[in-house]
Design a protein around this motif. Structure first.
Motif, PDB file in Angstrom:
ATOM      1  N   CYS A  56       1.295  -4.110  -4.630  1.00  0.00           N
ATOM      2  CA  CYS A  56       2.404  -3.617  -3.796  1.00  0.00           C
ATOM      3  C   CYS A  56       2.361  -2.103  -3.595  1.00  0.00           C
ATOM      4  CB  CYS A  56       3.760  -4.023  -4.370  1.00  0.00           C
ATOM      5  SG  CYS A  56       4.195  -5.721  -3.989  1.00  0.00           S
ATOM      6  N   PRO A  57       2.177  -1.288  -4.653  1.00  0.00           N
ATOM      7  CA  PRO A  57       2.142   0.159  -4.407  1.00  0.00           C
ATOM      8  C   PRO A  57       1.070   0.526  -3.394  1.00  0.00           C
ATOM      9  CG  PRO A  57       2.224  -0.310  -6.771  1.00  0.00           C
ATOM     10  CD  PRO A  57       2.049  -1.625  -6.077  1.00  0.00           C
ATOM     11  N   TRP A  58      -0.110  -0.058  -3.521  1.00  0.00           N
ATOM     12  CA  TRP A  58      -1.233   0.315  -2.660  1.00  0.00           C
ATOM     13  C   TRP A  58      -1.092  -0.255  -1.262  1.00  0.00           C
ATOM     14  CZ3 TRP A  58      -4.402   3.976  -4.478  1.00  0.00           C
ATOM     15  CH2 TRP A  58      -4.425   4.189  -5.870  1.00  0.00           C
ATOM     16  N   TRP A  59      -0.554  -1.447  -1.193  1.00  0.00           N
ATOM     17  CA  TRP A  59      -0.359  -2.072   0.113  1.00  0.00           C
ATOM     18  C   TRP A  59       0.739  -1.327   0.887  1.00  0.00           C
ATOM     19  CZ3 TRP A  59       0.437  -8.157   0.447  1.00  0.00           C
ATOM     20  CH2 TRP A  59       0.282  -8.569   1.774  1.00  0.00           C
ATOM     21  N   GLN A  60       1.801  -1.021   0.200  1.00  0.00           N
ATOM     22  CA  GLN A  60       2.887  -0.306   0.863  1.00  0.00           C
ATOM     23  C   GLN A  60       2.471   1.141   1.175  1.00  0.00           C
ATOM     24  OE1 GLN A  60       6.747  -1.044  -0.926  1.00  0.00           O
ATOM     25  NE2 GLN A  60       6.357  -3.249  -1.079  1.00  0.00           N
ATOM     26  N   LEU A  61       1.561   1.663   0.363  1.00  0.00           N
ATOM     27  CA  LEU A  61       1.007   2.978   0.685  1.00  0.00           C
ATOM     28  C   LEU A  61       0.209   2.899   1.990  1.00  0.00           C
ATOM     29  CD1 LEU A  61       0.613   5.927  -0.482  1.00  0.00           C
ATOM     30  CD2 LEU A  61      -1.635   5.122  -1.230  1.00  0.00           C
ATOM     31  N   GLN A  62      -0.594   1.852   2.100  1.00  0.00           N
ATOM     32  CA  GLN A  62      -1.370   1.658   3.329  1.00  0.00           C
ATOM     33  C   GLN A  62      -0.419   1.524   4.532  1.00  0.00           C
ATOM     34  OE1 GLN A  62      -1.673  -1.913   4.633  1.00  0.00           O
ATOM     35  NE2 GLN A  62      -2.585  -1.079   6.510  1.00  0.00           N
ATOM     36  N   ALA A  66       2.192   3.731   9.319  1.00  0.00           N
ATOM     37  CA  ALA A  66       3.391   4.147  10.063  1.00  0.00           C
ATOM     38  C   ALA A  66       3.272   5.587  10.536  1.00  0.00           C
ATOM     39  CB  ALA A  66       4.639   3.963   9.188  1.00  0.00           C
ATOM     40  N   GLN A  67       2.457   6.359   9.796  1.00  0.00           N
ATOM     41  CA  GLN A  67       2.184   7.737  10.218  1.00  0.00           C
ATOM     42  C   GLN A  67       1.005   7.810  11.187  1.00  0.00           C
ATOM     43  OE1 GLN A  67       1.524  10.237   6.806  1.00  0.00           O
ATOM     44  NE2 GLN A  67       3.390   9.532   5.757  1.00  0.00           N
ATOM     45  N   GLY A  68       0.412   6.642  11.482  1.00  0.00           N
ATOM     46  CA  GLY A  68      -0.684   6.627  12.427  1.00  0.00           C
ATOM     47  C   GLY A  68      -2.065   6.756  11.799  1.00  0.00           C
ATOM     48  N   ARG A  69      -2.127   6.642  10.467  1.00  0.00           N
ATOM     49  CA  ARG A  69      -3.435   6.774   9.826  1.00  0.00           C
ATOM     50  C   ARG A  69      -3.820   5.449   9.184  1.00  0.00           C
ATOM     51  NH1 ARG A  69      -4.915  11.111   4.990  1.00  0.00           N
ATOM     52  NH2 ARG A  69      -6.920  10.156   4.388  1.00  0.00           N
ATOM     53  N   ASP A  70      -5.016   4.992   9.471  1.00  0.00           N
ATOM     54  CA  ASP A  70      -5.466   3.720   8.896  1.00  0.00           C
ATOM     55  C   ASP A  70      -6.277   3.952   7.638  1.00  0.00           C
ATOM     56  OD1 ASP A  70      -4.370   1.675  10.363  1.00  0.00           O
ATOM     57  OD2 ASP A  70      -5.920   1.775  11.932  1.00  0.00           O
ATOM     58  N   ILE A  71      -5.763   3.445   6.524  1.00  0.00           N
ATOM     59  CA  ILE A  71      -6.575   3.437   5.304  1.00  0.00           C
ATOM     60  C   ILE A  71      -6.644   1.996   4.816  1.00  0.00           C
ATOM     61  CG2 ILE A  71      -5.929   5.806   4.644  1.00  0.00           C
ATOM     62  CD1 ILE A  71      -4.079   4.501   2.491  1.00  0.00           C
ATOM     63  N   GLU A  72      -7.577   1.758   3.957  1.00  0.00           N
ATOM     64  CA  GLU A  72      -7.671   0.431   3.318  1.00  0.00           C
ATOM     65  C   GLU A  72      -6.609   0.292   2.232  1.00  0.00           C
ATOM     66  OE1 GLU A  72     -11.619   0.010   1.577  1.00  0.00           O
ATOM     67  OE2 GLU A  72     -11.745  -1.782   2.867  1.00  0.00           O
TER      68      GLU A  72
END
Lengths: 370, 370, 370, 370
Positions: free
Chosen positions: C217-223, C228-234
């Motif tokens: 959850c922390p990492w998924w919600q971080l993604q 939401a800021q327009g940046r795609d990370i894994e």
């Protein structure tokens, strides 16, 4: 300053492989006074005996101990740690339902056989050889049995093994909600007044599995076996169960009082030197075990306990009132349970909810003053 | 003389096919006063609320009741009958561990949807139609779900169904070992002083599954939803949880006092006629729910609870002492746990044996007088 | 030969002062492969995962491990040792009823705050700094809180602290009576087929307190926050819960198969070198968590479970028959409960006695092949 | 078509005032065949006997019953409804730990006194008068005692009261995980082969509190008392405990087989007419109760049960292997427990987690073919 040795004894192993152990505190006697074994908390919720051992250790530090004293608090680490809801469900093995204080070993054929085989021993030889015989029997049947033994039997056997070395055994318990009371073997009746405990139950020589019985039954039945042969010997070992009030309750101050009570007994028995500790003056009541009666709830419901401990309740006097809220508007919405005969209440059930057949009170009947 | 109707409602069925039911007592209001739902004993060990309902019924017989009053003692027959050792392990479903007082239903999208769809209703129409909407939602999701529902949900849903008909809901609980305290929704702050309860916890509009929340959350969030649309309406329903002292304890006399307290609230709210019942004068303390803190045991051991309920304990003041009998002879055989900040103790754990992490005390911090 | 380090970690302390600990086995990776944390037996009765860890260790000895691997069998010593009757009542804390696998920590404001505060970090910096942030948050709120934390939270926090160092977390559970199934986060859907597990439940990014959720959850919600800021990370970390069959059941042979399944996943993820382990060919079914439905008993009684795991049951097909022996002679002495819709049974209740509202079966509906 | 009467008997009352009752099914015999009492499910988890009673009723409908038959399924409504986690913790009273099948009444002085006082009665008079004597004694001591009686004693006494009217008593139980086996009193050895049960344990005339013993002990000891006076009478009543496989398991199909087995016994004893039911041909093994040995776990750990029921295991043959996951890397991470002597395993523990001292297996030793 008396030296106190500290060791630990493994008494159980959990499913995850961790050993559970009990702390063992030992004082070496300065001369040949009787040796003593004291344990507490065999039932998980009955914690106050631990505080009494704490206060005993505090006081023994400055006493001259004539005999060896072994003190084992927290004697049942399985029971101490068995929770069910808030409460410590440590009265019986959660797997089998077996009362932890009924798992001690007694081979009832041993006293008779020993007396038959050892007619000409001196008293000292009897004491030494019979002690060895019961130790051997315990080890063979419980500790080294090829089929193993039950968890409760293994725990009890290891505690009992320590107790078998002693001349005096005190097992510290509490009731559920309870006043102080003492279980005393009939043959040691005169020693009941050495404790500051107002209510005494005198127990016969039958074995029902408890630590006190497991300690004195072999020796008492040995004395009876020799008597049947026409030889009078003393019962060479004595044991008492002290019920120190209520379960799930700890008070260092009350424990100080109880330690004084134990010390007055130990001093009178020559375990500690001097005369500093004397039993308090109080009215002491006793009754025979068969007259210590449980009153079971005749109806289910919610209970308010009315009868105070220690008071004499006359026949027909109120013990509890039961509220039946499913019957409001009917005459019997509140009912009362009365004493079937003249009695002294000693303890009552620990919950306000009872089923038909729940033990409400235990009371002394046909009691007498000591 | 007010008439009291008696019926029973089946709320559960046991594995052997027997139904378990709750008694339901009903008084028809003489005029259009607010309707009231009062229940007790949702947690099995918390029996004193039954006695309060008994005393309420006794007193209501001679009052003029302006609104309907429904009283449900023994609200959880599964919990009442769940024993583990002497104690009534009726706090959670023994199969699943689910707290019985967390099984109520709340559909959090309902208030917002209703407010969006029903902008032009009158206040009376809102009250009537929204009540119907939450009833329909409850029945569809819990009582008539093709997949069924959990035992706890079914029990809760049936109690909740009765509560949904009321304007005022009182859920009677107790703590473990506890002083009286009250859970009051923040919006009803001014009504907290109508009860004779010295400690009040103010709760926000979040839903955590309890009866009081399940009652007021829909209406409170409805009020918020209309407010967000720019329309001010009242929260049309109110609910309180009363904690009436300790569990496993019954006293008809104390229950009489608590019934007076409830009657003073009901009279002030226009449910019963007259002015006979007035709240007692007392210092009342309140705090916000987030400041009602649990203190967890930093160490395992045997606990003596030192801090009396209701007193202000300064930061660093003693709460409990813990006896560690496995460490006699070491400095930390007796340790003390102190208040992390200024607080008022409200309740403590019901056992003298604790693990690291057991809740020792619950205390009010950042409290204020009402 | 891979070296396996062995240590122990204290995770709880019992009322008698004894610490309970978990064994920790560690393999140091030979290069920079993903790090892995695997634990088993968080619920006391679910022992088979320990045997899988045994077989994993046996096999890993001869593998090249590219990343660090930490294996923690017997992860919950409190639960492992909580008996009630024969069975291991280790699903929830016996004091509070709290499910041991719902005590993990997640601060849901952390991902959004971190993303807002750290817009310009590289991916590597994000991974490193966010990991440190969730570790700090865990330590501050749970391990070093001045009010302490609950027993279950302390246990979970210590396991979670180890898991936070890993890129991959596998939590080994079992059902009650159950077929193998896998909980897989939706974002890692393509990895579900790397295990030899035929039934897969896809879970969303909500947190409900379990280890897998607490990990991803922390990492998924971080993604999601960066997105939401327009940046795609894994999503930089992944976690799965493997349900390995039935509770209270141990089989070293079946564990060997499951260890192969885990190794095929680990090999595909680059944790171990080579291509020796490949997922087995099988039909795999999946469904979304919301379509994984529990069917609750509509009636109480004695149950015979009819539907085999893994078969497709059509709507109306029989799941159980219930015997009501209190109604012999009536038509409904034996009743049948049927599938409310087309489904695949995955697990059923572990007892033949059910109350109304007991979970009978869990079934996949709206399932699809992977 | 045989008529089956249905009634219910209240056997307990819950704390919320609700009565718990058992269903009673009665068939009136067409002539003077022996009367029979059959009960099932005295231990809460042992449900299969209910299904056997179901199948018996189904078959008895079309039989000619020569004697009265009373069938009581769901005999212990308290035990049936005592859950702890998923499992039915119905083996012992949750308050006291007392095994429900040890609460029956037996006054051991009664047979000797009766034989002394009634030397010159005919056999028929003995049967009639002694039956009345044990009924009177039961009612006086348990059902009408001014101090009440324990919940378990009240339950047992009411079942026993029905059983006392019968010439034949069958108590239907199951083991934990178990093969079918039969407890048979030594004096009725020749009747053991009338059931389709391959393993038979022959029990002596001692009383340990179970239903079968409570039924035959009075009559057996009466026979012994008359024999001591030089008069030979038959043991006039017989009782068996049938163990029908595993607990928490229900199968209507297997129950059909067991009902055939019971019917073949009843037909041979003249309770039902004709020759339709014959015992199956099978190898039957027996041993004396003292040779039916429990093997207790010598170590704690996770257990895989290796020995199949019914096979002869030679001395040293493997019974279980124990996984100790806290010791991986050490030689004894997996240990084996072997048979201390040649034996036939009959049942094993129901959980894969054991403590040192947990009963692993029960095995027949010194067995013989019947």
């Amino acid at each position: 300053m008396t030296a106190i040795e500290h060791s630990t004894l493994e008494v159980a192993v959990l499913a995850n492989g961790q050993a559970l152990s009990v702390p063992v505190y030992r004082i070496r006697g300065e001369s040949d006074g009787p040796s003593v074994y004291i344990q507490a908390n065999m039932h998980g919720a009955e914690v106050q005996g631990n505080a009494v051992i704490f206060q005993l250790l505090e006081q023994l530090k400055s006493q001259h101990c004539l005999g060896d004293i072994t003190l084992v608090p927290l004697a049942n680490p399985i029971g101490s740690n068995q929770k069910s809801g808030e409460f410590t469900l440590g009265r019986f093995d959660p797997i089998t339902g077996e009362n932890w204080n009924r798992g001690y070993h007694f081979n009832k054929s041993l006293p008779v056989e020993f007396a038959a085989d050892n007619k000409h021993l001196t008293n000292d030889e009897i004491k030494q050889n019979f002690r060895q015989a019961i130790i051997d029997d315990l080890e063979q049947n419980k500790l080294n049995n090829p089929y193993g033994a039950k968890t409760s039997q293994l725990l009890c056997a290891q505690l009992q093994r320590m107790a078998f070395d002693a001349d005096i055994v005190l097992d510290l318990h509490t009731g559920p909600i309870s006043s102080r009371h003492l279980y005393c073997p009939e043959y040691a009746k005169d020693r009941a007044i050495l404790f500051d405990i107002a209510h005494v139950l005198f127990i016969p020589s039958d074995f029902d599995g408890a630590m006190d019985e497991a300690t004195f039954c072999p020796w008492w039945q040995l004395q009876q076996a020799y008597q049947a042969q026409g030889r009078d010997i003393e019962v060479m070992v004595e044991a008492f169960t002290l019920e120190l009030g209520s379960q799930e309750w700890l008070s260092l101050e009350a424990a100080k009082e109880d330690s004084n009570s134990v010390l007055s007994y130990l001093q009178a028995r020559g375990v500690i030197d001097g005369e500093a500790f004397q039993p308090r003056k109080m009215i002491r009541y006793g009754c025979m075990l068969e007259n210590y009666r449980a009153l079971y709830a005749p109806q289910s419901g919610l209970v308010e306990y009315l009868a105070p401990f220690g008071d004499v309740i006359e026949e027909g006097g109120p013990l509890v009132q039961i509220l039946h809220m499913e019957r409001y508007g009917e005459l019997d919405c509140v009912t009362q349970v009365n004493a079937p005969q003249r009695c002294i209440p000693v303890l009552h059930f620990a919950s306000a909810s009872v089923n038909r057949g729940t033990e409400l009170y235990k009371v002394m009947t046909n009691f007498f003053t000591l």
